[in-house]
Scaffold this active site. Structure first.
Site, PDB file in Angstrom:
ATOM      1  N   SER A 139       0.990  -0.977   0.064  1.00 12.13           N
ATOM      2  CA  SER A 139       0.056   0.063   0.121  1.00 12.13           C
ATOM      3  C   SER A 139       0.887   1.164   0.030  1.00 12.13           C
ATOM      4  CB  SER A 139      -0.917   0.005   1.315  1.00 12.13           C
ATOM      5  OG  SER A 139      -1.463   1.265   1.447  1.00 12.13           O
ATOM      6  N   TYR A 152      -1.767  -0.040  10.730  1.00 11.31           N
ATOM      7  CA  TYR A 152      -1.627  -0.690   9.255  1.00 11.31           C
ATOM      8  C   TYR A 152      -0.380  -0.355   8.669  1.00 11.31           C
ATOM      9  CZ  TYR A 152      -3.748  -0.985   4.455  1.00 11.31           C
ATOM     10  OH  TYR A 152      -3.961  -1.397   3.214  1.00 11.31           O
TER      11      TYR A 152
HETATM   12  N1  NAP Z   1      -8.719  -0.479  -0.842  1.00 11.53           N
HETATM   13  C1  NAP Z   1      -7.574   0.314  -0.617  1.00 11.53           C
HETATM   14  O1  NAP Z   1      -7.966   1.536  -0.534  1.00 11.53           O
HETATM   15  C2  NAP Z   1      -6.348  -0.485  -0.492  1.00 11.53           C
HETATM   16  C3  NAP Z   1      -5.416   0.442  -0.595  1.00 11.53           C
HETATM   17  C4  NAP Z   1      -4.081  -0.186  -0.666  1.00 11.53           C
HETATM   18  C5  NAP Z   1      -3.708  -1.505  -0.287  1.00 11.53           C
HETATM   19  N2  NAP Z   1      -4.904  -2.134  -0.111  1.00 11.53           N
HETATM   20  C6  NAP Z   1      -4.751  -3.643   0.092  1.00 11.53           C
HETATM   21  O2  NAP Z   1      -5.118  -4.485  -1.127  1.00 11.53           O
HETATM   22  C7  NAP Z   1      -5.485  -5.538  -0.589  1.00 11.53           C
HETATM   23  C8  NAP Z   1      -7.210  -5.739  -1.062  1.00 11.53           C
HETATM   24  O3  NAP Z   1      -7.705  -4.744  -0.409  1.00 11.53           O
HETATM   25  P1  NAP Z   1      -9.555  -4.501  -0.801  1.00 11.53           P
HETATM   26  O4  NAP Z   1      -9.751  -3.110  -0.825  1.00 11.53           O
HETATM   27  O5  NAP Z   1      -9.580  -5.289  -1.729  1.00 11.53           O
HETATM   28  O6  NAP Z   1      -9.883  -5.143   0.489  1.00 11.53           O
HETATM   29  P2  NAP Z   1     -11.240  -5.944   0.883  1.00 11.53           P
HETATM   30  O7  NAP Z   1     -12.228  -5.961  -0.210  1.00 11.53           O
HETATM   31  O8  NAP Z   1     -11.583  -6.030   2.489  1.00 11.53           O
HETATM   32  O9  NAP Z   1     -10.572  -7.500   0.857  1.00 11.53           O
HETATM   33  C9  NAP Z   1      -9.683  -8.121   1.634  1.00 11.53           C
HETATM   34  C10 NAP Z   1      -9.808  -9.599   1.171  1.00 11.53           C
HETATM   35  O10 NAP Z   1      -8.953 -10.229   2.008  1.00 11.53           O
HETATM   36  C11 NAP Z   1      -9.341 -11.356   2.400  1.00 11.53           C
HETATM   37  N3  NAP Z   1      -8.629 -11.768   3.922  1.00 11.53           N
HETATM   38  C12 NAP Z   1      -8.519 -11.119   4.711  1.00 11.53           C
HETATM   39  N4  NAP Z   1      -8.191 -11.733   5.919  1.00 11.53           N
HETATM   40  C13 NAP Z   1      -7.772 -12.972   5.335  1.00 11.53           C
HETATM   41  C14 NAP Z   1      -7.197 -13.928   6.066  1.00 11.53           C
HETATM   42  N5  NAP Z   1      -6.916 -14.288   7.284  1.00 11.53           N
HETATM   43  N6  NAP Z   1      -7.285 -15.283   5.061  1.00 11.53           N
HETATM   44  C15 NAP Z   1      -7.660 -15.239   3.817  1.00 11.53           C
HETATM   45  N7  NAP Z   1      -7.940 -14.141   3.332  1.00 11.53           N
HETATM   46  C16 NAP Z   1      -8.229 -13.041   4.002  1.00 11.53           C
HETATM   47  C17 NAP Z   1     -10.935 -11.253   2.629  1.00 11.53           C
HETATM   48  O11 NAP Z   1     -11.418 -12.428   2.413  1.00 11.53           O
HETATM   49  P3  NAP Z   1     -12.250 -13.176   3.392  1.00 11.53           P
HETATM   50  O12 NAP Z   1     -12.870 -12.486   4.468  1.00 11.53           O
HETATM   51  O13 NAP Z   1     -13.420 -13.858   2.481  1.00 11.53           O
HETATM   52  O14 NAP Z   1     -11.232 -14.140   4.023  1.00 11.53           O
HETATM   53  C18 NAP Z   1     -11.097 -10.495   1.277  1.00 11.53           C
HETATM   54  O15 NAP Z   1     -11.187 -11.039   0.213  1.00 11.53           O
HETATM   55  C19 NAP Z   1      -5.434  -5.682   1.109  1.00 11.53           C
HETATM   56  O16 NAP Z   1      -4.154  -6.231   1.139  1.00 11.53           O
HETATM   57  C20 NAP Z   1      -5.228  -4.128   1.450  1.00 11.53           C
HETATM   58  O17 NAP Z   1      -4.542  -4.128   2.568  1.00 11.53           O
HETATM   59  C21 NAP Z   1      -6.120  -1.759  -0.422  1.00 11.53           C
END
Ligand code: NAP
Length: 254
Positions: A139, A152
């Site tokens: 990120s 975070y």
């Molecule tokens: N959205 C943003 O602004 C942003 C910015 C920078 C980076 N990111 C990063 O990008 C990635 C995806 O983000 P997103 O926005 O798509 O968030 P999201 O929709 O909340 O997705 C997170 C995913 O991680 C899975 N997850 C969480 N804990 C887990 C575990 N213990 N084992 C396996 N799967 C797990 C969840 O699935 P289940 O709950 O079904 O397990 C979900 O599919 C993350 O690493 C986040 O930190 C996001």
């Protein structure tokens, strides 16, 4: 039926947001995708959607923090083209003075140890493929801090360091390491999870921002990096919406 020689891509956190979008785009790019996340119903539905569209997809319920389960999952792979370490997220936005250590631990567990578990377990198969790719979703939080973000930010710094160090350690093997560092991405669950279901607080994250990145924007970036010729290593891609100049400098039309 998987065509012989179809490259396989494993995506963690494929049940929502960036992971689901990446699964769709890697499938469209010709990979057989293996969707993992804890919510089985969601990844099964996505796998069925992709199969119906003529792609090749499998769902496997997996918690990336459970090392025994990860090892069992990995034992099915003799060879693997791509591992996308996407599972992760933020919990809370408290200052250091009052942040809950349990939140910090949980963020470290999923963003860092989860990535470590998956990468360690699948590195032999990635190497055996002759041209493996490890993607780490860090990120912009892994590159600079902001008030209320320390837990975070610390975890995503851990993910960034894992990627950078692994690249040094495995140079000379046929595996490349790509870090993708998104800024503000409007996904359905990220901010809601961070604020424990408080949708008003979650909406404020994106308030007035004309066009935050979408999950598809980030998936496009990941897919582009994975589909470069194997000798090309995109070390790091920092991707933000045009309206965001830094983690704390965001143009809002309010
Ligand atoms: N959205 C943003 O602004 C942003 C910015 C920078 C980076 N990111 C990063 O990008 C990635 C995806 O983000 P997103 O926005 O798509 O968030 P999201 O929709 O909340 O997705 C997170 C995913 O991680 C899975 N997850 C969480 N804990 C887990 C575990 N213990 N084992 C396996 N799967 C797990 C969840 O699935 P289940 O709950 O079904 O397990 C979900 O599919 C993350 O690493 C986040 O930190 C996001």
């Amino acid at each position: 039926m998987t065509a012989p020689g179809t490259p396989i891509a494993v995506i963690t956190g494929a049940s929502s947001g960036i992971g689901a979008a990446t699964a769709r785009q890697l499938a469209a790019a010709g990979y057989r995708v293996v969707l993992t996340a804890r919510r089985k119903d969601r990844i099964e539905a996505l796998a069925a959607e992709l199969d119906a569209a003529g792609h090749q997809a499998t769902a496997y319920a997996l918690d990336v923090t459970d090392r025994a389960a990860v090892d069992e999952f990995a034992s099915a792979f003799r060879t693997l083209a791509v591992l996308v370490n996407n599972a992760g997220g933020a919990l809370g936005a408290d200052p250091v003075a009052t942040g809950d250590p349990a939140d910090w631990r949980q963020m470290f567990e999923v963003n860092v140890i989860g990535t470590l578990n998956m990468t360690q377990a699948l590195l032999p198969a990635l190497t055996a493929s002759g041209d493996g790719t490890v993607v780490v979703l860090s990120s912009t939080a892994g590159h600079s801090t902001y008030e209320g973000g320390a837990g975070y930010v610390a975890a995503k710094n851990g993910a960034r360091v894992l990627a950078e160090t692994l690249r040094l350690e495995i140079v000379g093997t046929p595996v490349r390491v790509i870090e993708v560092a998104p800024g503000m991405v409007k996904t359905d669950e990220f901010a809601t999870t961070r604020f424990r279901g408080d949708t008003d607080k979650a909406a404020k994250v994106y308030a007035g921002v004309a066009e935050p990145l979408s999950a598809d924007d980030v998936a496009d970036t990941i897919t582009w990096a994975c589909t470069r010729p194997p000798h090309v290593n995109i070390d790091l891609l920092v991707v933000r919406p045009r309206a965001q100049a830094s983690n704390t400098k965001v143009h809002r039309e309010l």
